[in-house]
Scaffold this active site. Structure first.
Site, short mmCIF file in Angstrom:
data_model
loop_
_atom_site.label_atom_id
_atom_site.label_comp_id
_atom_site.label_asym_id
_atom_site.label_seq_id
_atom_site.Cartn_x
_atom_site.Cartn_y
_atom_site.Cartn_z
N LYS A 197 -9.05 49.57 -24.19
CA LYS A 197 -7.70 49.20 -24.64
C LYS A 197 -7.54 49.40 -26.15
O LYS A 197 -6.55 49.96 -26.62
CB LYS A 197 -7.41 47.75 -24.27
CG LYS A 197 -6.08 47.22 -24.84
CD LYS A 197 -5.93 45.75 -24.64
CE LYS A 197 -6.69 44.93 -25.65
NZ LYS A 197 -5.92 44.59 -26.86
N ASN A 198 -8.52 48.91 -26.90
CA ASN A 198 -8.38 48.95 -28.36
C ASN A 198 -8.36 50.39 -28.89
O ASN A 198 -7.71 50.67 -29.90
CB ASN A 198 -9.51 48.17 -29.02
CG ASN A 198 -9.37 46.67 -28.80
OD1 ASN A 198 -8.27 46.17 -28.55
ND2 ASN A 198 -10.47 45.94 -28.88
N CYS A 216 -2.76 37.87 -29.81
CA CYS A 216 -3.37 36.56 -29.55
C CYS A 216 -3.51 35.77 -30.84
O CYS A 216 -3.83 36.34 -31.90
CB CYS A 216 -4.75 36.74 -28.91
SG CYS A 216 -4.71 37.39 -27.23
N ARG A 269 -5.02 37.25 -39.33
CA ARG A 269 -5.44 38.65 -39.31
C ARG A 269 -4.57 39.39 -40.32
O ARG A 269 -3.63 40.10 -39.96
CB ARG A 269 -5.31 39.23 -37.90
CG ARG A 269 -6.26 38.55 -36.94
CD ARG A 269 -6.38 39.27 -35.63
NE ARG A 269 -5.34 38.90 -34.70
CZ ARG A 269 -5.29 39.31 -33.44
NH1 ARG A 269 -6.22 40.10 -32.99
NH2 ARG A 269 -4.32 38.94 -32.65
N ILE A 319 -2.87 41.83 -43.03
CA ILE A 319 -2.79 43.29 -43.08
C ILE A 319 -2.78 43.78 -44.52
O ILE A 319 -2.33 44.88 -44.81
CB ILE A 319 -1.55 43.80 -42.32
CG1 ILE A 319 -0.26 43.22 -42.91
CG2 ILE A 319 -1.65 43.46 -40.83
CD1 ILE A 319 0.98 43.86 -42.34
N GLN A 366 -5.20 44.84 -46.32
CA GLN A 366 -6.00 46.05 -46.53
C GLN A 366 -5.25 47.30 -46.05
O GLN A 366 -5.38 48.37 -46.65
CB GLN A 366 -7.35 45.93 -45.82
CG GLN A 366 -8.21 44.79 -46.32
CD GLN A 366 -8.47 44.85 -47.82
OE1 GLN A 366 -9.07 45.80 -48.32
NE2 GLN A 366 -8.00 43.85 -48.54
N ASP A 397 -15.05 40.03 -29.96
CA ASP A 397 -14.33 40.04 -28.68
C ASP A 397 -15.22 39.68 -27.49
O ASP A 397 -14.72 39.52 -26.38
CB ASP A 397 -13.68 41.41 -28.44
CG ASP A 397 -12.34 41.54 -29.14
OD1 ASP A 397 -11.90 40.58 -29.78
OD2 ASP A 397 -11.73 42.62 -29.04
N ILE A 434 -15.67 36.40 -37.92
CA ILE A 434 -14.53 37.32 -38.04
C ILE A 434 -13.21 36.56 -38.04
O ILE A 434 -12.40 36.70 -38.97
CB ILE A 434 -14.55 38.35 -36.88
CG1 ILE A 434 -15.93 39.00 -36.74
CG2 ILE A 434 -13.46 39.40 -37.11
CD1 ILE A 434 -16.39 39.83 -37.92
N ARG A 446 -3.30 41.43 -20.49
CA ARG A 446 -3.09 42.32 -21.64
C ARG A 446 -4.24 43.31 -21.80
O ARG A 446 -4.05 44.40 -22.35
CB ARG A 446 -2.96 41.50 -22.93
CG ARG A 446 -1.66 40.74 -23.10
CD ARG A 446 -1.60 40.07 -24.45
NE ARG A 446 -1.97 41.02 -25.48
CZ ARG A 446 -2.74 40.74 -26.53
NH1 ARG A 446 -3.23 39.54 -26.69
NH2 ARG A 446 -3.03 41.67 -27.41
#
Length: 430
Positions: free
Chosen positions: A22-23, A117, A122, A124, A126, A305, A327, A397
């Site tokens: 998926k990723n 999720c 997280r 952004i 960067q 994950d 993480i 998902r």
């Protein structure tokens, strides 16, 4: 609302085939719109995140032809809008890849701030740092990110932290920039390499992926290609954990064993036998589960994950374990759900302290996010009695036909949407 109901205690045995990652697929779809020719992507997982992103690129004008559930042909020549503001895009994190793709192709993009999720901050920053280094002006306004550039120019970019999303996004923006771009402290995850491989097959000049230094020589044009998505490392790891938790033996097919080495080594430490073949792995549970200590790290370290799934297994281990999350800071919300099933654990800062209890009891729980939902399924498969898992929309998902694949391994699991169907399942399985 749909939910899973599971009667636990069945030993899982047999073979299962892993879907495309998926990723990786999300980023491949974004990359595909950069060409004005047909780009065929094969081995796509049929999950909600993928289908929402495909709908979004159709809504901005891209031509999309579905060959089947796992193959799509995309052509970006017909794109008429650089604005992606669909409400559905706020539900998936990977919407930000369209910012890099549209900026790289047209020099302008406006994309809704990403969702996904709720597992922690997280940022952004960067991504934006990289875009600005390439010459773009990026502003945030009313929940939208707007990026504009008269011309993108290659630059030397050093990420403050290794970020998969930022590495891929800046790579997308840089492939057609004038001159040479160097990304230092780049992420090394398999899906970063997969995106670069597809872009190279489209005519890009990207070197060094899989290391912490990526070099990109800008090209004028990208062309069509036919490309197959890599297998899903996390789905494979989830089935590996299911084998360990239920005392079973599963042959997991369509995998790249090297991508699973950190998961395999930890399961071996916990008493499992793991045998690698060319494109599959066999996992056989040991006589009991040994305790272990885990710390999530960027690839090739233990993947964040896979942290919840492995934690679910460790709740049944012989002894005390620790799981440290380095993480995301909010990834232990599922611990309270496992406690409903009899797990003994507590969270101190970014570490979960787990006292193995040998076995769990079925309970009614809710999935707080995608991977935590998979962890609760694993716990339910191993628990005594019935487990009902609500909010499985999160699980859908990222896992294709999850309950069907598990049932094929002998699991007693069903997807239901009413109390009547729950009762029917309970009567059926006794």
């Amino acid at each position: 609302m749909e939910r899973y109901i599971i009667k636990g205690g069945t030993v899982l045995r047999g073979e299962v085939e892993v879907s495309g990652a998926k990723n990786a697929a999300l980023a491949l779809i974004a990359a595909s719109i950069m060409a004005d020719e047909d780009v065929t992507i094969e081995n796509l997982p049929d999950v909600s995140d993928i289908n929402q992103l495909i709908d979004a690129i159709e809504n901005i004008g891209a031509t999309v032809r579905r060959v089947d559930r796992h193959c799509v042909i995309i052509n970006g020549k017909t794109i008429t809008s650089h604005v992606v503001e669909e409400e559905q895009m706020r539900k998936i994190r990977a919407s930000y890849y369209l910012l890099g793709a549209l900026l790289g192709k047209f020099g302008c993009a406006e994309v809704a701030l990403p969702g996904g999720c709720v597992i922690g901050a997280r940022p952004i920053d960067q991504h934006l740092k990289g875009f600005r280094a390439l010459g773009a002006n990026v502003v945030q306004d009313h929940g939208m990110l707007n990026a504009q550039a008269d011309a993108l120019t290659g630059s030397h970019i050093f990420f403050d932290v290794s970020s998969v999303g930022a590495t891929i996004n800046v790579m997308l923006a840089a492939v057609k920039a004038e001159g040479r771009t160097v990304i230092e402290n780049a992420a090394k995850e398999p899906h970063v390499v997969d995106v670069a491989n597809m872009l190279n097959s489209m005519g890009a000049d990207i070197r060094g992926t899989g290391t912490d230094k990526i070099r990109i020589n800008g090209v004028k044009k990208l062309h069509g290609t036919v490309y197959s998505t890599i297998p899903d490392q996390i789905e494979a790891g989830t089935f590996m954990c299911a084998a360990a938790a239920t005392g079973g033996e599963i042959l997991i097919k369509n995998v790249i064993p090297k991508h699973l080495e950190c998961i395999s080594s930890k399961l071996i430490e916990m008493g499992c036998t793991v045998i690698e073949y060319d494109d599959s792995v066999r996992v056989k549970a040991g006589d009991f589960i040994r305790s272990a200590n885990i710390k999530t790290l960027p690839y090739p370290g233990f993947p964040t994950d896979m942290q919840p799934q492995m934690t679910a297994v460790l709740t049944m281990a012989n002894g005390n374990s620790t799981v440290t999350e380095s993480i995301f800071e909010n990834r232990f919300k599922y611990i309270a759900e496992l406690a409903r099933m009899g797990a003994i654990s507590k969270v101190e800062g970014n570490t979960a302290l787990i006292t193995g209890v040998g076995s769990l009891e079925g309970a009614k729980v809710a999935a707080p996010d995608l991977r935590a939902g998979a962890a609760l399924v694993i716990a339910g498969l191993a628990a005594e009695g019935f487990t009902v898992i609500d909010d499985i929309v999160y699980i859908q998902r990222g896992y294709e036909r999850f309950e069907e694949k598990l049932a094929g391994l002998g699991a007693e699991i069903a997807k239901v949407d009413s109390e009547k169907e729950e009762r029917k399942f309970k009567l059926k399985v006794g």
